[in-house]
Write a protein that holds these residues in place. Structure first.
Motif: not given
Length: 65
Positions: A58-63, A65
């Protein structure tokens, strides 16, 4: 031959060279226990046969990709 400043350009903090005689590290890795598995098509999509090893990034925003 590149000068020292050119070689260390990528360092954000003070970089030090590796030790001349490094000490080997030791690790403990437990045996994997056999558990339920994915169907072959799902395993190929997820990159693992075992659901317990499916750890999506999960990327920086927790979403995803």
């Amino acid at each position: 031959m590149a000068d020292e400043n050119t070689m260390l350009r990528g360092c954000r903090t003070t970089c030090t060279p590796l030790p001349e005689d490094p000490v080997p590290g030791m690790a403990y890795v437990p045996f994997q226990q056999w558990s339920e598995t994915y169907e072959p098509a799902r395993a190929l999509d997820d990159g693992t046969l075992f659901p317990v090893l499916n750890k999506p990034f999960y990327g920086r925003r927790g979403e995803p990709r």
